[in-house]
Scaffold this motif. Sequence first.
Motif, short mmCIF file in Angstrom:
data_model
loop_
_atom_site.label_atom_id
_atom_site.label_comp_id
_atom_site.label_asym_id
_atom_site.label_seq_id
_atom_site.Cartn_x
_atom_site.Cartn_y
_atom_site.Cartn_z
N UNK A 127 -82.94 41.81 -4.21
CA UNK A 127 -82.62 40.55 -3.53
C UNK A 127 -81.17 40.15 -3.82
N UNK A 128 -80.74 40.29 -5.06
CA UNK A 128 -79.36 39.97 -5.42
C UNK A 128 -78.38 40.87 -4.67
N UNK A 129 -78.76 42.14 -4.53
CA UNK A 129 -77.91 43.09 -3.80
C UNK A 129 -77.76 42.71 -2.34
N UNK A 130 -78.87 42.34 -1.70
CA UNK A 130 -78.82 41.92 -0.29
C UNK A 130 -77.94 40.69 -0.12
N UNK A 131 -78.09 39.72 -1.02
CA UNK A 131 -77.28 38.51 -0.95
C UNK A 131 -75.79 38.82 -1.17
N UNK A 132 -75.50 39.69 -2.13
CA UNK A 132 -74.11 40.06 -2.39
C UNK A 132 -73.50 40.75 -1.18
N UNK A 133 -74.24 41.71 -0.61
CA UNK A 133 -73.74 42.44 0.55
C UNK A 133 -73.63 41.55 1.78
N UNK A 134 -74.59 40.63 1.94
CA UNK A 134 -74.58 39.76 3.11
C UNK A 134 -73.50 38.71 3.06
N UNK A 135 -73.30 38.10 1.88
CA UNK A 135 -72.35 36.99 1.78
C UNK A 135 -70.95 37.49 1.42
N UNK A 136 -70.78 38.05 0.21
CA UNK A 136 -69.45 38.51 -0.18
C UNK A 136 -69.04 39.77 0.60
N UNK A 137 -69.96 40.73 0.70
CA UNK A 137 -69.62 42.01 1.32
C UNK A 137 -69.49 41.94 2.83
N UNK A 138 -69.92 40.83 3.46
CA UNK A 138 -69.86 40.74 4.93
C UNK A 138 -69.26 39.41 5.40
N UNK A 139 -69.94 38.29 5.10
CA UNK A 139 -69.51 37.00 5.63
C UNK A 139 -68.13 36.59 5.11
N UNK A 140 -67.79 36.97 3.88
CA UNK A 140 -66.47 36.66 3.34
C UNK A 140 -65.46 37.75 3.71
N UNK A 141 -65.86 39.01 3.58
CA UNK A 141 -64.91 40.11 3.71
C UNK A 141 -64.47 40.39 5.14
#
Length: 305
Positions: A226-240
């Motif tokens: 779950x933490x990985x999905x959130x990291x990839x979704x928010x920092x790894x995608x929505x921010x990047x």
Amino acid sequence: MSEAAAPNSARLAVLLPFAAVTLIWGSTWIVITGQLGTVPPTWSVTYRFLIAGIAMLAWAAITRQPLRLDTRGVGFAVLMGLFQFVLNFNFVYRAEGHVTSGLVAVVFALLLVPNAILARIFLGQRLGRQLIVGSLIAMAGVALLFLHEIRRDPAASGEVYLGIGLTMLGVLSASIANVMQAGETAKAYPMATMLGWAMLLGAAMDGAFAWITTGPPVLDTRPSYIAGVLYLGILGSAVSFPLYFSVLRKIGPAKAAYSSVIIPVLAMLLSTLFEGYRWSWLAAGGALLAGAGLVLALRARRPNR
């Protein structure tokens, strides 16, 4: 060949977001490996861009950007979603099921080649001599990193070549999306709105494909997943992605793709800290050449057309 004045790519307004994107994406390769296993790859991609799309549209609403797209905008968002958030990431996630994340990251460094070619064909952007020299130096570094990763994998078999082939398809898909973002159609819409809808439409396509090929949704309830999905979704995608595409519009797809040259080096550094990765002279030499090529290329001025 005459050269124009000072390059945008040497300014802090470009270097800071460029560095942020490179650091974040350098970490995502390790996180992606934790997404493989219980959950089919396409469902993991679906969850990632569902979260990213919601976050992007929420940001658009907070900053009072219009949330609606006209017919042309919807068509563009569908194509962007298909190439960037469906084909690109499904190829990459599947590639990591066959070869190491380090090898996938190294092969993805080749993004600068199709980016430069497609930008020349569709956007009329020429490459100056300094950028070409920087690219050749960086590609020599990538070649050494590639050789190092191939030597690390004792099973240089069909699995390796399948993983490399899948990664190359991901590179081509990402390059098409990169050039689309540098075009006039993308610039006609607020970036957060366009990316938010492209991510959600991509997640819908990912989910449909996942359901057809693997069955109903599967979710891994482990905190690490779950933490990985959130990291990839928010920092790894929505921010990047907004940071990356804003840089791409300022300096062009060829220079922006240099983030992909440094990302495998960062991925290896993080792997050294968390996975016990051991460097060789090949890897160290490749990292130094990639860095030298990056510095030379980013300092290159844009040639006159």
